[in-house]
Design a protein around this motif. Structure first.
Motif, PDB file in Angstrom:
ATOM      1  N   UNK A 104       1.826  -0.067  -0.898  1.00  0.00           N
ATOM      2  CA  UNK A 104       2.672  -1.171  -0.891  1.00  0.00           C
ATOM      3  C   UNK A 104       3.267  -1.173   0.524  1.00  0.00           C
ATOM      4  N   UNK A 105       2.674  -1.902   1.475  1.00  0.00           N
ATOM      5  CA  UNK A 105       3.191  -1.975   3.009  1.00  0.00           C
ATOM      6  C   UNK A 105       4.684  -2.211   2.920  1.00  0.00           C
ATOM      7  N   UNK A 106       5.352  -3.177   2.156  1.00  0.00           N
ATOM      8  CA  UNK A 106       6.624  -3.633   2.021  1.00  0.00           C
ATOM      9  C   UNK A 106       7.690  -2.599   1.584  1.00  0.00           C
ATOM     10  N   UNK A 107       7.036  -1.403   1.170  1.00  0.00           N
ATOM     11  CA  UNK A 107       8.057  -0.276   0.744  1.00  0.00           C
ATOM     12  C   UNK A 107       8.062   1.023   1.949  1.00  0.00           C
ATOM     13  N   UNK A 108       6.994   0.915   2.774  1.00  0.00           N
ATOM     14  CA  UNK A 108       6.820   1.942   3.943  1.00  0.00           C
ATOM     15  C   UNK A 108       7.988   2.258   4.554  1.00  0.00           C
ATOM     16  N   UNK A 109       8.514   3.361   4.688  1.00  0.00           N
ATOM     17  CA  UNK A 109       9.367   3.700   5.724  1.00  0.00           C
ATOM     18  C   UNK A 109       8.908   3.535   7.169  1.00  0.00           C
ATOM     19  N   UNK A 110       9.783   3.113   8.033  1.00  0.00           N
ATOM     20  CA  UNK A 110       9.321   2.835   9.632  1.00  0.00           C
ATOM     21  C   UNK A 110       8.482   4.065  10.189  1.00  0.00           C
ATOM     22  N   UNK A 111       8.758   5.356   9.737  1.00  0.00           N
ATOM     23  CA  UNK A 111       7.966   6.437  10.476  1.00  0.00           C
ATOM     24  C   UNK A 111       6.821   6.764   9.406  1.00  0.00           C
ATOM     25  N   UNK A 112       6.144   6.017   8.684  1.00  0.00           N
ATOM     26  CA  UNK A 112       4.824   5.941   8.037  1.00  0.00           C
ATOM     27  C   UNK A 112       3.914   4.956   8.414  1.00  0.00           C
ATOM     28  N   UNK A 113       2.852   5.138   8.880  1.00  0.00           N
ATOM     29  CA  UNK A 113       1.758   4.510   9.387  1.00  0.00           C
ATOM     30  C   UNK A 113       0.850   4.317   8.187  1.00  0.00           C
ATOM     31  N   UNK A 114       0.533   3.104   7.772  1.00  0.00           N
ATOM     32  CA  UNK A 114      -0.458   2.713   6.779  1.00  0.00           C
ATOM     33  C   UNK A 114      -2.066   2.461   7.452  1.00  0.00           C
ATOM     34  N   UNK A 115      -3.015   3.020   7.036  1.00  0.00           N
ATOM     35  CA  UNK A 115      -4.309   2.776   7.186  1.00  0.00           C
ATOM     36  C   UNK A 115      -5.218   2.113   6.082  1.00  0.00           C
ATOM     37  N   UNK A 116      -4.972   0.760   5.942  1.00  0.00           N
ATOM     38  CA  UNK A 116      -5.608  -0.062   5.038  1.00  0.00           C
ATOM     39  C   UNK A 116      -4.355   0.000   4.074  1.00  0.00           C
ATOM     40  N   UNK A 117      -4.921   0.179   2.725  1.00  0.00           N
ATOM     41  CA  UNK A 117      -4.221   0.294   1.574  1.00  0.00           C
ATOM     42  C   UNK A 117      -4.334   1.757   0.852  1.00  0.00           C
ATOM     43  N   UNK A 118      -5.060   2.733   1.621  1.00  0.00           N
ATOM     44  CA  UNK A 118      -5.419   3.772   1.070  1.00  0.00           C
ATOM     45  C   UNK A 118      -4.798   4.973   1.638  1.00  0.00           C
ATOM     46  N   UNK A 119      -4.518   4.831   2.868  1.00  0.00           N
ATOM     47  CA  UNK A 119      -4.084   5.978   3.773  1.00  0.00           C
ATOM     48  C   UNK A 119      -2.619   5.831   4.347  1.00  0.00           C
ATOM     49  N   UNK A 120      -1.891   6.887   4.518  1.00  0.00           N
ATOM     50  CA  UNK A 120      -0.696   7.007   5.090  1.00  0.00           C
ATOM     51  C   UNK A 120      -0.348   8.236   5.834  1.00  0.00           C
ATOM     52  N   UNK A 121       0.352   8.103   6.872  1.00  0.00           N
ATOM     53  CA  UNK A 121       0.300   9.078   8.062  1.00  0.00           C
ATOM     54  C   UNK A 121       2.050   9.133   8.404  1.00  0.00           C
TER      55      UNK A 121
END
Length: 408
Positions: free
Chosen positions: A208-225
């Protein structure tokens, strides 16, 4: 004659019925052709648009590389020219000094002073290469995009064939009496699940991109860094602001759920959290497992550690790239597995245990007192990327693992 008349009448009726069914069959043929033509046209249009998106992305990335190369190359070539000119100048001054006759003291001193001045000239400034970090990470970005595209294509193809991930139905369930929620499920969902079903096993997670902290980059809906530079996400009441965490879109409130996570790099925590948890909580209380509203399995670079309510339990097991998570509402249990070659190793199960051991173990004692209350909440998959460059990817599931859990 009477028999012949009856026979002819039956034939006539049969002909009329065939004429009607033939007309209906022709309409069905035309309907199928028309639907196929329209679907083909829509698909061709979408593929053309997707190709255009990829072509645009390729152009942007190649342009980014060229801009970085141009900037870095200009600086490096200028530095090279300065060094070559300085070397030639020093070599010439040295040659001039060596050619001065030993008897000409004045000329020797002049050339010596010129060589000394040339040696003391200011050096060129060091190379900065300010764009090096971004310039050399284009391959990583494009690789991540390719992996997401490949996984998406595979999953969508499996769905078109009536399968879920790795050939499994994505919502395979154990048989039982259907509840009112099952009876209200959409017609699309019924295409993929038995009519009388309630307990999920394989579980598809989308971040859920609406929950991601600003220091987390999402790759589609399956990856996070986790990254160093903050990402300008839009304001959201569900966004974490003090912890580098992100949640799954999916809610869990009954039945059994199983998902897998690939640990690609860094320190990562995987677990569940109550849907109504306040994402504005302070860091010490907002992290997964440091409160009574969440729990997790953490990889800290050396060991796995289970966390709940601020209590921890170190696990003596080797590192697994793939972690399986099995949530059982009926048992009020959460089990973490290490998965390798479709074989499962139980790392830790969080479940109330009335044994005497639990009374002496602070972690199990905490589980016994408060863990069951977590299952009165709607839960969401949760992920905490603790170290810079920590990187995870959701799924895909191992078919054998899901089969084992279904048989339990």
């Amino acid at each position: 004659q009477a028999q012949q008349g009856k026979f002819l009448s039956d034939v006539e009726n049969e002909l009329e019925e065939l004429a009607v069914t033939i007309a209906q069959a022709k309409k069905m043929v035309e309907l199928i052709k028309g639907a196929a033509t329209k679907e083909r046209e829509r698909v061709e249009k979408l593929f053309a648009e997707a190709s255009q998106v990829l072509a645009t992305f390729q152009k942007e990335v190649m342009g980014f590389i060229e801009d970085g190369e141009r900037s870095m190359l200009g600086e490096a070539e200028a530095d090279l020219r300065w060094k070559e000119e300085r070397r030639a100048k020093l070599a010439q001054r040295k040659q001039n000094l060596e050619n001065v006759p030993s008897t000409d003291t004045v000329y020797f001193l002049q050339e010596f002073q010129a060589l000394k001045v040339a040696m003391e000239e200011n050096l060129s400034p060091p190379l900065s290469f300010q764009k090096e970090l971004n310039f050399t990470k284009c391959t990583q970005a494009v690789g991540a995009m390719k992996d997401v595209l490949s996984t998406t294509c595979k999953n969508q193809w499996n769905q078109l064939q009536g399968k879920g991930i790795d050939g499994l139905n994505c919502q395979e369930m154990e048989e039982g009496d259907s509840s009112s929620q099952d009876r209200q499920s959409s017609s699309w969902s019924r295409l993929w699940a038995p009519k009388h079903a309630r307990l999920r096993v394989a579980f598809i997670i989308d971040l859920d991109s609406d929950t991601a902290d600003k220091f987390i980059q999402l790759f589609g809906t399956k990856g996070a860094k986790r990254v160093l530079c903050p990402i300008p996400y839009p304001e959201s009441p569900t966004r974490f602001i003090n912890c580098e965490q992100v949640l799954g879109l999916n809610l869990m409130n009954r039945g059994n759920y199983y998902w897998e996570v690939e640990l690609i790099d860094g320190w990562v925590s995987i677990g569940v959290i109550a849907e109504d948890f306040d994402p504005r909580e302070a860091y010490n209380h907002g992290r997964l497992g440091r409160n009574d509203r969440s729990c997790c399995l953490q990889w800290n670079g050396q060991n796995y550690v289970a966390w709940f309510g601020g209590f921890e339990c170190t696990i003596q097991q080797p590192f697994f790239h793939t972690i399986g998570v099995f949530l059982e509402y009926s048992e009020k249990a959460l089990t973490f597995y290490g998965v390798k070659d479709s074989k499962m190793t139980c790392l830790q199960q969080l479940k109330v245990s009335p044994s005497a051991k639990g009374k002496a173990d602070p972690f199990q004692n905490k589980i016994n007192r408060q863990f069951a209350s977590l299952f009165s909440c709607k839960l969401k998959p949760a992920f905490f990327l603790e170290s810079v460059d920590a990187h995870l990817q959701i799924g895909p599931l191992k078919k054998d693992c899901v089969s084992v859990l279904k048989r339990r």
